[in-house]
Design a protein around this motif. Structure first.
Motif, PDB file in Angstrom:
ATOM      1  N   PRO A   1       0.792  -1.236   0.000  1.00 13.40           N
ATOM      2  CA  PRO A   1       0.000   0.000   0.000  1.00 13.40           C
ATOM      3  C   PRO A   1       0.822   1.282   0.000  1.00 13.40           C
ATOM      4  N   ALA A   2       1.867   1.326   0.814  1.00 16.53           N
ATOM      5  CA  ALA A   2       2.698   2.536   0.836  1.00 16.53           C
ATOM      6  C   ALA A   2       3.400   2.733  -0.502  1.00 16.53           C
TER       7      ALA A   2
ATOM      8  N   ALA B   1       2.246   1.685  -3.354  1.00 12.87           N
ATOM      9  CA  ALA B   1       1.232   2.051  -4.337  1.00 12.87           C
ATOM     10  C   ALA B   1       0.957   3.554  -4.299  1.00 12.87           C
ATOM     11  N   VAL B   2       0.889   4.102  -3.119  1.00 13.00           N
ATOM     12  CA  VAL B   2       0.699   5.554  -2.988  1.00 13.00           C
ATOM     13  C   VAL B   2       1.877   6.294  -3.607  1.00 13.00           C
ATOM     14  N   ALA B   3       3.090   5.827  -3.302  1.00 13.27           N
ATOM     15  CA  ALA B   3       4.272   6.441  -3.918  1.00 13.27           C
ATOM     16  C   ALA B   3       4.268   6.219  -5.428  1.00 13.27           C
ATOM     17  N   GLY B   4       3.760   5.060  -5.857  1.00 10.74           N
ATOM     18  CA  GLY B   4       3.771   4.716  -7.273  1.00 10.74           C
ATOM     19  C   GLY B   4       2.910   5.635  -8.110  1.00 10.74           C
ATOM     20  N   ILE B   5       1.748   5.988  -7.622  1.00  9.88           N
ATOM     21  CA  ILE B   5       0.901   6.889  -8.406  1.00  9.88           C
ATOM     22  C   ILE B   5       1.556   8.262  -8.511  1.00  9.88           C
ATOM     23  N   ALA B   6       2.289   8.648  -7.473  1.00 13.70           N
ATOM     24  CA  ALA B   6       3.027   9.913  -7.533  1.00 13.70           C
ATOM     25  C   ALA B   6       4.130   9.849  -8.582  1.00 13.70           C
ATOM     26  N   VAL B   7       4.770   8.684  -8.707  1.00 16.41           N
ATOM     27  CA  VAL B   7       5.813   8.510  -9.724  1.00 16.41           C
ATOM     28  C   VAL B   7       5.226   8.717 -11.116  1.00 16.41           C
ATOM     29  N   SER B   8       4.063   8.134 -11.370  1.00 15.70           N
ATOM     30  CA  SER B   8       3.430   8.293 -12.685  1.00 15.70           C
ATOM     31  C   SER B   8       3.022   9.731 -12.934  1.00 15.70           C
ATOM     32  N   ILE B   9       2.459  10.380 -11.934  1.00 16.89           N
ATOM     33  CA  ILE B   9       2.045  11.780 -12.084  1.00 16.89           C
ATOM     34  C   ILE B   9       3.251  12.656 -12.395  1.00 16.89           C
ATOM     35  N   ASP B  10       4.358  12.420 -11.686  1.00 17.34           N
ATOM     36  CA  ASP B  10       5.566  13.211 -11.915  1.00 17.34           C
ATOM     37  C   ASP B  10       6.155  12.942 -13.299  1.00 17.34           C
ATOM     38  N   ALA B  11       6.175  11.668 -13.712  1.00 20.28           N
ATOM     39  CA  ALA B  11       6.771  11.322 -15.002  1.00 20.28           C
ATOM     40  C   ALA B  11       5.967  11.905 -16.158  1.00 20.28           C
TER      41      ALA B  11
ATOM     42  N   ARG C   1      -7.184  -0.707  -2.125  1.00 21.38           N
ATOM     43  CA  ARG C   1      -7.603   0.278  -1.118  1.00 21.38           C
ATOM     44  C   ARG C   1      -6.692   1.492  -1.122  1.00 21.38           C
ATOM     45  N   ALA C   2      -5.405   1.281  -1.367  1.00 23.49           N
ATOM     46  CA  ALA C   2      -4.480   2.412  -1.464  1.00 23.49           C
ATOM     47  C   ALA C   2      -4.853   3.308  -2.646  1.00 23.49           C
ATOM     48  N   LEU C   3      -5.195   2.697  -3.772  1.00 26.36           N
ATOM     49  CA  LEU C   3      -5.605   3.499  -4.935  1.00 26.36           C
ATOM     50  C   LEU C   3      -6.939   4.197  -4.686  1.00 26.36           C
ATOM     51  N   GLU C   4      -7.823   3.546  -3.944  1.00 29.29           N
ATOM     52  CA  GLU C   4      -9.075   4.215  -3.586  1.00 29.29           C
ATOM     53  C   GLU C   4      -8.803   5.529  -2.853  1.00 29.29           C
ATOM     54  N   GLY C   5      -7.856   5.496  -1.929  1.00 26.42           N
ATOM     55  CA  GLY C   5      -7.518   6.708  -1.184  1.00 26.42           C
ATOM     56  C   GLY C   5      -6.962   7.798  -2.081  1.00 26.42           C
ATOM     57  N   GLU C   6      -6.125   7.411  -3.035  1.00 27.80           N
ATOM     58  CA  GLU C   6      -5.553   8.387  -3.964  1.00 27.80           C
ATOM     59  C   GLU C   6      -6.624   8.952  -4.904  1.00 27.80           C
ATOM     60  N   TYR C   7      -7.554   8.112  -5.297  1.00 25.54           N
ATOM     61  CA  TYR C   7      -8.683   8.570  -6.112  1.00 25.54           C
ATOM     62  C   TYR C   7      -9.514   9.590  -5.336  1.00 25.54           C
ATOM     63  N   GLU C   8      -9.776   9.290  -4.091  1.00 25.63           N
ATOM     64  CA  GLU C   8     -10.603  10.181  -3.276  1.00 25.63           C
ATOM     65  C   GLU C   8      -9.948  11.560  -3.082  1.00 25.63           C
ATOM     66  N   THR C   9      -8.628  11.604  -3.144  1.00 22.32           N
ATOM     67  CA  THR C   9      -7.941  12.887  -2.993  1.00 22.32           C
ATOM     68  C   THR C   9      -7.672  13.568  -4.338  1.00 22.32           C
ATOM     69  N   GLY C  10      -8.196  12.998  -5.426  1.00 23.85           N
ATOM     70  CA  GLY C  10      -8.118  13.668  -6.712  1.00 23.85           C
ATOM     71  C   GLY C  10      -6.887  13.376  -7.543  1.00 23.85           C
ATOM     72  N   LYS C  11      -6.115  12.350  -7.167  1.00 23.66           N
ATOM     73  CA  LYS C  11      -4.907  12.049  -7.946  1.00 23.66           C
ATOM     74  C   LYS C  11      -5.237  11.428  -9.311  1.00 23.66           C
TER      75      LYS C  11
ATOM     76  N   THR D   1     -14.064  -4.006  -0.747  1.00 23.52           N
ATOM     77  CA  THR D   1     -13.683  -2.609  -0.930  1.00 23.52           C
ATOM     78  C   THR D   1     -14.896  -1.778  -1.317  1.00 23.52           C
ATOM     79  N   ALA D   2     -14.690  -0.465  -1.393  1.00 21.33           N
ATOM     80  CA  ALA D   2     -15.821   0.445  -1.577  1.00 21.33           C
ATOM     81  C   ALA D   2     -16.065   0.846  -3.025  1.00 21.33           C
ATOM     82  N   ILE D   3     -15.029   0.896  -3.843  1.00 20.29           N
ATOM     83  CA  ILE D   3     -15.152   1.434  -5.196  1.00 20.29           C
ATOM     84  C   ILE D   3     -15.042   0.310  -6.217  1.00 20.29           C
ATOM     85  N   VAL D   4     -16.021   0.227  -7.091  1.00 20.34           N
ATOM     86  CA  VAL D   4     -15.984  -0.744  -8.184  1.00 20.34           C
ATOM     87  C   VAL D   4     -15.024  -0.222  -9.259  1.00 20.34           C
ATOM     88  N   PRO D   5     -14.087  -1.034  -9.716  1.00 23.27           N
ATOM     89  CA  PRO D   5     -13.175  -0.567 -10.768  1.00 23.27           C
ATOM     90  C   PRO D   5     -13.934  -0.032 -11.981  1.00 23.27           C
TER      91      PRO D   5
END
Length: 280
Positions: free
Chosen positions: A86-87, A89-99, A125-135, A156-160
């Motif tokens: 999970p940690a 994954a959170v860093a990973g989405i930031a890597v993609s956004i930066d790249a 669940r980690a991606l759900e959190g990033e989605y909820e914050t607008g990433k 989980t809460a969000i259907v892909p």
């Protein structure tokens, strides 16, 4: 000139995604910017990349240099297999956004479930959190089987929004596609022409002769009429233009049925139930 107006599909959270995109799998980073610029010039407005492809930076450069407004181009990327914690994954989405350097992602996917590596539910669940914050405007999965999706739905809460899976005339995956649809998950088809395996098919060639189109165009049109999202890859301007010229002809129900009958249950890529490869 062919009508290159690409239809859009509405994802389960209301986001609109172009049904036809341009794939960048196996395009070397040095060639990616030029290939994507050529695709955008041809009318593509959906680019599919991934951390695993190593070309996110060049995709972003092409979109920024295209002269198109950011909201005119839909960009998908995917989490690498070594970032399922999970940690990470959170860093990973930031890597993609930066790249990519394009702001929030339009769509972000877990690339593989890796069932023996870790708990993909925790990754989701980690991606759900990033989605909820607008990433990302939408999140989804790739190469998930029905059993993997059932766990996500239950825990989980969000259907892909999408499930990007191998689909082509020799491996049309009717059961998994139907399961996706029944649960509000749009099917994206990778390897839509079977990594070239279908290009010599006699049935597809005969249908191509009937409608005056290439085998690739017939195959891609079959996907479009089934409702798949597709992103064929091309390294040439001529092929990119050919692959988008799909919206000024239709296949008949009889022609669609003949293509459906090519189902050989022939998987060309890894089996997601068994694939657990993690890069160093």
């Amino acid at each position: 000139m062919a009508d290159n107006t690409v239809p859009t599909i509405t994802l389960n959270n209301g986001v609109q995604i172009p049904q036809l995109g341009f794939g960048t799998f196996q395009i070397p980073p040095a060639d990616t910017k030029g290939a994507v610029l050529t695709a955008l010039e041809a009318g593509y407005r959906h680019i599919d990349t991934a951390q695993m492809y190593g070309n996110e930076k060049q995709v972003g450069e092409a979109v920024r240099e295209s002269g198109l407004a950011r909201d005119e181009v839909f960009v998908t990327s995917k989490l690498n297999n070594n970032r399922h914690d999970p940690a990470d994954a959170v860093a990973g989405i930031a890597v993609s956004i930066d790249a990519l350097d394009l702001g929030p992602l339009d769509l972000y996917l877990i690339h593989w479930p890796l069932p023996e590596v870790g708990d993909y539910v925790q990754t989701w669940r980690a991606l759900e959190g990033e989605y909820e914050t607008g990433k990302a405007r939408a999140i989804g999965v790739s190469n998930f089987q029905q059993t993997h999706l059932e766990r996500l739905f239950a825990e989980t809460a969000i259907v892909p929004a999408v499930n990007q899976i191998e689909v082509h005339p020799y491996f049309p995956q009717p059961s998994l596609r139907a399961f996706n649809t029944a649960n509000g998950v749009v099917t994206e088809a990778w390897a839509p022409i079977g990594q070239g395996a279908v290009l010599d098919d006699a049935v597809l060639a005969a249908i191509g002769a009937e409608v005056g189109r290439t085998v690739a165009q017939v195959t891609l049109r079959w996907h479009i009429q089934r409702g798949d999202i597709i992103f064929p890859k091309s390294s040439t301007a001529a092929r990119a233009a050919e692959n988008i010229a799909l919206f000024d002809f239709e296949l008949s129900d009889e022609q669609m049925s003949r293509i459906d009958a090519l189902d050989a249950n022939r998987r060309l890529g890894p089996n997601p139930d068994e694939f657990n490869v993690v890069p160093e």
